[in-house]
Design an enzyme around this catalytic site. Structure first.
Site, PDB file in Angstrom:
ATOM      1  N   GLY A   1      38.160  61.105 -29.096  1.00 47.62           N
ATOM      2  CA  GLY A   1      37.584  61.994 -28.050  1.00 47.62           C
ATOM      3  C   GLY A   1      36.781  63.198 -28.713  1.00 47.62           C
TER       4      GLY A   1
ATOM      5  N   GLY B   1      37.957  74.092 -38.358  1.00 48.46           N
ATOM      6  CA  GLY B   1      37.815  74.102 -36.881  1.00 48.46           C
ATOM      7  C   GLY B   1      38.030  75.240 -36.148  1.00 48.46           C
TER       8      GLY B   1
ATOM      9  CB  SER C   1      44.115  76.704 -25.852  1.00 48.07           C
ATOM     10  OG  SER C   1      43.091  75.814 -26.692  1.00 48.07           O
TER      11      SER C   1
ATOM     12  CE  LYS D   1      39.093  67.148 -26.745  1.00 48.09           C
ATOM     13  NZ  LYS D   1      38.646  67.767 -27.822  1.00 48.09           N
TER      14      LYS D   1
ATOM     15  N   GLY E   1      35.452  59.247 -37.787  1.00 49.79           N
ATOM     16  CA  GLY E   1      36.216  59.271 -36.684  1.00 49.79           C
ATOM     17  C   GLY E   1      35.372  59.158 -35.330  1.00 49.79           C
ATOM     18  CB  ALA E   2      34.732  56.444 -33.392  1.00 45.29           C
TER      19      ALA E   2
ATOM     20  CB  THR F   1      43.580  68.970 -26.942  1.00 43.98           C
ATOM     21  OG1 THR F   1      43.339  68.939 -28.333  1.00 43.98           O
ATOM     22  CG2 THR F   1      44.974  69.447 -26.774  1.00 43.98           C
TER      23      THR F   1
ATOM     24  CG  ASN G   1      36.326  70.461 -24.077  1.00 42.77           C
ATOM     25  OD1 ASN G   1      35.265  70.507 -23.138  1.00 42.77           O
ATOM     26  ND2 ASN G   1      36.154  71.337 -24.994  1.00 42.77           N
TER      27      ASN G   1
ATOM     28  CB  SER H   1      47.737  74.581 -28.197  1.00 38.76           C
ATOM     29  OG  SER H   1      46.333  75.016 -27.523  1.00 38.76           O
TER      30      SER H   1
HETATM   31  P1  NAP Z   1      41.747  61.004 -30.616  1.00 35.28           P
HETATM   32  O1  NAP Z   1      40.948  60.710 -29.491  1.00 35.28           O
HETATM   33  O2  NAP Z   1      43.027  60.692 -30.727  1.00 35.28           O
HETATM   34  O3  NAP Z   1      40.918  60.237 -31.984  1.00 35.28           O
HETATM   35  C1  NAP Z   1      41.525  60.281 -33.209  1.00 35.28           C
HETATM   36  C2  NAP Z   1      40.716  59.813 -34.454  1.00 35.28           C
HETATM   37  O4  NAP Z   1      41.177  59.603 -35.645  1.00 35.28           O
HETATM   38  C3  NAP Z   1      40.302  58.078 -34.292  1.00 35.28           C
HETATM   39  O5  NAP Z   1      38.836  58.068 -34.691  1.00 35.28           O
HETATM   40  C4  NAP Z   1      41.216  57.537 -35.171  1.00 35.28           C
HETATM   41  O6  NAP Z   1      40.813  56.136 -35.698  1.00 35.28           O
HETATM   42  C5  NAP Z   1      41.244  58.399 -36.301  1.00 35.28           C
HETATM   43  N1  NAP Z   1      42.348  58.361 -37.154  1.00 35.28           N
HETATM   44  C6  NAP Z   1      43.569  58.702 -36.738  1.00 35.28           C
HETATM   45  N2  NAP Z   1      44.614  58.481 -37.851  1.00 35.28           N
HETATM   46  C7  NAP Z   1      43.743  57.973 -38.880  1.00 35.28           C
HETATM   47  C8  NAP Z   1      43.657  57.658 -40.269  1.00 35.28           C
HETATM   48  N3  NAP Z   1      44.992  57.832 -40.978  1.00 35.28           N
HETATM   49  N4  NAP Z   1      42.765  57.180 -40.957  1.00 35.28           N
HETATM   50  C9  NAP Z   1      41.554  57.138 -40.579  1.00 35.28           C
HETATM   51  N5  NAP Z   1      41.226  57.529 -39.143  1.00 35.28           N
HETATM   52  C10 NAP Z   1      42.283  57.933 -38.420  1.00 35.28           C
HETATM   53  O7  NAP Z   1      41.517  62.505 -31.357  1.00 35.28           O
HETATM   54  P2  NAP Z   1      40.603  63.612 -30.987  1.00 35.28           P
HETATM   55  O8  NAP Z   1      40.722  64.282 -29.680  1.00 35.28           O
HETATM   56  O9  NAP Z   1      39.235  62.777 -31.509  1.00 35.28           O
HETATM   57  O10 NAP Z   1      40.918  64.700 -32.128  1.00 35.28           O
HETATM   58  C11 NAP Z   1      40.496  64.499 -33.499  1.00 35.28           C
HETATM   59  C12 NAP Z   1      40.974  65.928 -34.237  1.00 35.28           C
HETATM   60  O11 NAP Z   1      39.925  66.778 -33.851  1.00 35.28           O
HETATM   61  C13 NAP Z   1      42.349  66.433 -33.986  1.00 35.28           C
HETATM   62  O12 NAP Z   1      42.799  66.724 -35.210  1.00 35.28           O
HETATM   63  C14 NAP Z   1      41.857  67.620 -33.139  1.00 35.28           C
HETATM   64  O13 NAP Z   1      42.771  68.499 -33.213  1.00 35.28           O
HETATM   65  C15 NAP Z   1      40.511  68.006 -33.707  1.00 35.28           C
HETATM   66  N6  NAP Z   1      39.907  68.807 -32.747  1.00 35.28           N
HETATM   67  C16 NAP Z   1      39.391  69.913 -32.846  1.00 35.28           C
HETATM   68  C17 NAP Z   1      38.642  70.956 -32.178  1.00 35.28           C
HETATM   69  C18 NAP Z   1      38.308  72.201 -32.336  1.00 35.28           C
HETATM   70  O14 NAP Z   1      38.031  73.020 -31.216  1.00 35.28           O
HETATM   71  N7  NAP Z   1      38.411  72.892 -33.469  1.00 35.28           N
HETATM   72  C19 NAP Z   1      38.183  70.220 -30.860  1.00 35.28           C
HETATM   73  C20 NAP Z   1      38.525  68.825 -30.445  1.00 35.28           C
HETATM   74  C21 NAP Z   1      39.268  68.194 -31.560  1.00 35.28           C
HETATM   75  P3  NAP Z   1      41.136  54.884 -34.861  1.00 35.28           P
HETATM   76  O15 NAP Z   1      40.164  54.947 -33.663  1.00 35.28           O
HETATM   77  O16 NAP Z   1      40.867  53.863 -35.726  1.00 35.28           O
HETATM   78  O17 NAP Z   1      42.404  55.038 -34.351  1.00 35.28           O
END
Ligand code: NAP
Length: 276
Positions: A126, A236, A16, A62, A123-124, A58, A83, A14
């Site tokens: 957090g 991001g 952060s 979330k 994606g769906a 994170t 978050n 991280s």
């Molecule tokens: P999360 O709640 O664990 O959700 C993960 C998502 O990815 C779900 O929709 C999951 O699908 C999907 N996924 C995982 N592996 C996959 C694969 N092989 N093929 C297709 N879909 C897949 O995680 P999150 O908190 O939403 O974070 C998602 C990403 O956003 C991370 O990389 C995180 O670092 C990034 N992020 C960045 C910021 C920023 O400030 N830049 C802020 C927030 C998050 P299923 O529902 O089918 O499991």
């Protein structure tokens, strides 16, 4: 000294702590901000024992964090994910600054106009839940949510309460969806087996693509976006800095300057102070 932290798993990567240390130095605020490893099962206990005044949350916490809040902002309730946690007596107030962070980065840093745009959200989880309401509030025309597990895409679309503009689709429907103005990768796929192949027809020469990940994790999707002809391919990092600035404002009542911190993280400005 007040203590803050970011919780998640994995968390050692991280940025952060560096970002918040730089904001604190810029604003003359004395505080400590550390990264703490926690999974869904042990998060509540680790948070309670941490002694923090406020926290960021994170992947993959979330939605878990939202569930333990005693109060939440309207945007956090709409997202069903938080978050940012603010201490509220014996409980926690939850907020979600991810959407604001993404929209500010796209519109103010990268000069994109989101009004009337057709947007694909991959994606769906957090992060997707956090950015969807703010994209809608920014005036996009249509939001198509595609997720590996279609029931989570359905739940996100239902939670937005805007069936005229928000549509859920399974991954297998991607080839038939046509071209989008903005493609947002909000999956964590790059940390695992990677995204399944995406049809090139999803993007065109005037499309923009953003991966919410940064660094190595953003490389595959952004390479696909460039190969598909996208005019903009953005990672991001800018969103990360902007969402952090909004969390900082909620905790300390002052909004830090984000450009110097973004430039430093991008290797283009002065090095950031470190937490130690
Ligand atoms: P999360 O709640 O664990 O959700 C993960 C998502 O990815 C779900 O929709 C999951 O699908 C999907 N996924 C995982 N592996 C996959 C694969 N092989 N093929 C297709 N879909 C897949 O995680 P999150 O908190 O939403 O974070 C998602 C990403 O956003 C991370 O990389 C995180 O670092 C990034 N992020 C960045 C910021 C920023 O400030 N830049 C802020 C927030 C998050 P299923 O529902 O089918 O499991």
């Amino acid at each position: 000294m007040k203590r803050y932290a970011v919780f998640g798993s994995p968390i050692s990567h991280s940025q952060s702590p560096r970002i918040h240390a730089a904001f604190a130095q810029q604003c003359g605020i004395a505080m400590a901000y550390v990264a703490i490893e926690a999974g869904r099962d042990d998060f509540a206990a680790i948070l309670a024992a941490s002694g923090v005044q406020g926290a960021n949350v994170t992947l993959p916490l979330k939605e878990t964090a939202f569930a333990l809040c005693t109060d939440a902002s309207a945007r956090a309730r709409r997202a069903g994910a938080v978050n940012t946690l603010l201490r509220d007596g014996d409980g926690w107030r939850g907020d979600n600054t991810d959407g604001l962070g993404l929209v500010r980065d796209l519109t103010e840093r990268h000069g994109l106009d989101l009004r009337e745009r057709r947007v694909l959200l991959l994606g769906a989880g957090g992060a997707a839940r956090g950015v969807a309401p703010t994209l809608l509030d920014a005036g996009i025309r249509e939001l198509v949510v595609a997720n590996r597990s279609p029931e989570r895409a359905d739940a996100l679309a239902d939670a937005m309460g805007d069936p005229g503009r928000v549509h859920a689709r399974g991954w297998d429907a991607l080839p038939a969806l046509g071209e989008f103005d903005l493609l947002v990768n909000a999956t964590s796929a790059a940390r695992g087996v990677g995204l399944p192949p995406l049809p090139m027809a999803l993007a065109g020469l005037r499309s923009a693509a953003v991966d919410l990940s940064y660094g190595e994790a953003a490389v595959p999707f952004l390479a696909w976006a460039r190969a598909a002809g996208c005019m903009h391919a953005v990672d991001g990092l800018g969103m990360l800095v902007e969402q952090a600035a909004e969390s900082f404002r909620l905790w300390h009542g002052v909004r830090p300057e984000t450009d110097p911190v973004y430039a430093a993280l991008n290797g283009q400005g002065d090095a950031l102070v470190t937490a130690d």
